[in-house]
Design a protein around this motif. Structure first.
Motif, short mmCIF file in Angstrom:
data_model
loop_
_atom_site.label_atom_id
_atom_site.label_comp_id
_atom_site.label_asym_id
_atom_site.label_seq_id
_atom_site.Cartn_x
_atom_site.Cartn_y
_atom_site.Cartn_z
N GLU A 187 0.90 -1.18 -0.13
CA GLU A 187 0.01 0.03 0.09
C GLU A 187 0.85 1.20 -0.04
O GLU A 187 1.71 1.42 0.73
N THR A 238 1.33 5.40 -0.17
CA THR A 238 0.56 6.70 0.27
C THR A 238 1.34 7.66 -0.22
O THR A 238 2.60 7.94 0.33
N HIS A 240 -4.43 12.56 -8.16
CA HIS A 240 -5.46 12.55 -7.51
C HIS A 240 -4.79 11.49 -6.48
O HIS A 240 -5.62 11.13 -5.51
N HIS A 241 -3.67 10.91 -6.37
CA HIS A 241 -3.09 10.23 -5.51
C HIS A 241 -2.37 11.25 -4.19
O HIS A 241 -2.30 10.55 -2.99
N ASN A 285 -7.59 17.27 2.16
CA ASN A 285 -8.29 16.00 1.94
C ASN A 285 -7.23 14.97 1.23
O ASN A 285 -6.51 15.13 0.24
N GLY A 296 -5.50 11.89 -0.54
CA GLY A 296 -5.51 10.99 -1.81
C GLY A 296 -5.87 9.76 -2.01
O GLY A 296 -5.90 9.22 -0.70
N GLN A 297 -5.97 9.27 -2.80
CA GLN A 297 -6.16 7.92 -3.23
C GLN A 297 -4.87 6.93 -3.07
O GLN A 297 -3.96 7.12 -3.66
N ASP A 298 -4.94 6.10 -2.30
CA ASP A 298 -3.73 5.14 -2.07
C ASP A 298 -3.63 4.18 -3.32
O ASP A 298 -4.72 3.70 -3.79
#
Length: 257
Positions: free
Chosen positions: A130, A132, A172-173, A180, A182-184
């Motif tokens: 994962e 981030t 967007h990550h 806010n 981002g997407q992992d």
């Protein structure tokens, strides 16, 4: 013109050496070749401040004198991430540049990595990775198609690459201006492992393809890893009485035998 020719040729040569050593899975040599390629591209040494990578596009906002003052401070570069903008300004004795330097510092691509280990067999491991993104996306410095990272899984001595692939971090990550998250990025990787003896650990390395000092190393400990028990390759044939085909109760099944 000569300087441009040397820079372009040297960069291509080191990039070619990097591709060759990566194909041979030589972890240490490939890492050094990639570092030299980035140093030639940015025209800075690895021992200098990574903020010098911004000078070509932001010399008006980030003066070289401020970076030179920061380099004279006896503090590891990683410790600078723990300081706020006011503390950075006081450190270089330029309080007005504290906020600007803080923004540029956190614009250097950096990622956090978490790994979950699942043994499939006694010789194959599955790693759920994962990723981030932990930096501020700025369209002035970061590519629109995304920042490319290299994901390596190295052996316990960091000499051989067991798995490598490219990871692209896009806008967007990253966290937006409002904070806010981002997407992992979630990946699944399979790597080999030996059970006699069991290695103490592997290393997962995520390093930027173009930025210096943009690298994350995570040791994967096997201290508490439990591998599946050893099974025979096939079960023993039991001494049982064979059943007739009619016991299947369906003609199409019986025609298969």
């Amino acid at each position: 013109a000569d300087t441009v020719y040397v820079v372009q040729s040297a960069g291509r040569l080191f990039r070619a050496l990097y591709e060759m050593t990566l194909a041979k899975n030589w972890a240490s040599v490939a890492r050094h070749c990639l570092s030299w390629s980035k140093m030639v591209s940015h025209r800075i040494w690895e021992t200098q401040s990574p903020l010098r990578q911004f000078l070509s596009t932001s010399s008006k906002q980030l003066p070289p004198d401020a970076i030179a003052r920061l380099e004279k401070v006896d503090m590891p570069f990683e410790r600078l991430y723990d300081l706020n903008s006011a503390e950075l300004g006081e450190m270089i004795r330029l309080p007005k540049l504290g906020r600007t330097m803080h923004r540029y510092l956190h614009s250097i691509p950096k990622c956090e990595v978490n790994v979950q280990v699942y043994p499939i067999t006694r010789h194959i491991l599955k790693l759920d990775v994962e990723i981030t993104a932990d930096f501020l996306w700025d369209r002035r410095f970061h590519r629109g198609a995304g920042e490319t990272f290299q994901l390596w899984v190295e052996d316990c001595d960091s000499e051989y690459i067991l798995h490598h692939e490219k990871v692209v971090v896009k806008e967007h990550h990253c966290a937006d201006a409002s904070g806010n998250p981002g997407q992992d990025i979630v990946l699944s990787v399979t790597v080999p492992i030996t059970d006699s003896p069991l290695p103490p650990q592997y290393f997962l390395r995520l390093l930027s393809d173009t930025w210096l000092h943009s690298e994350t190393v995570l040791p994967i400990s096997f201290k508490k890893l439990i591998l599946p028990a050893k099974f025979l390759p096939c079960t023993e044939l039991l001494d049982l009485q064979r059943l007739p085909f009619n016991s299947l109760d369906r003609r199409e099944y019986a025609q298969m035998f």
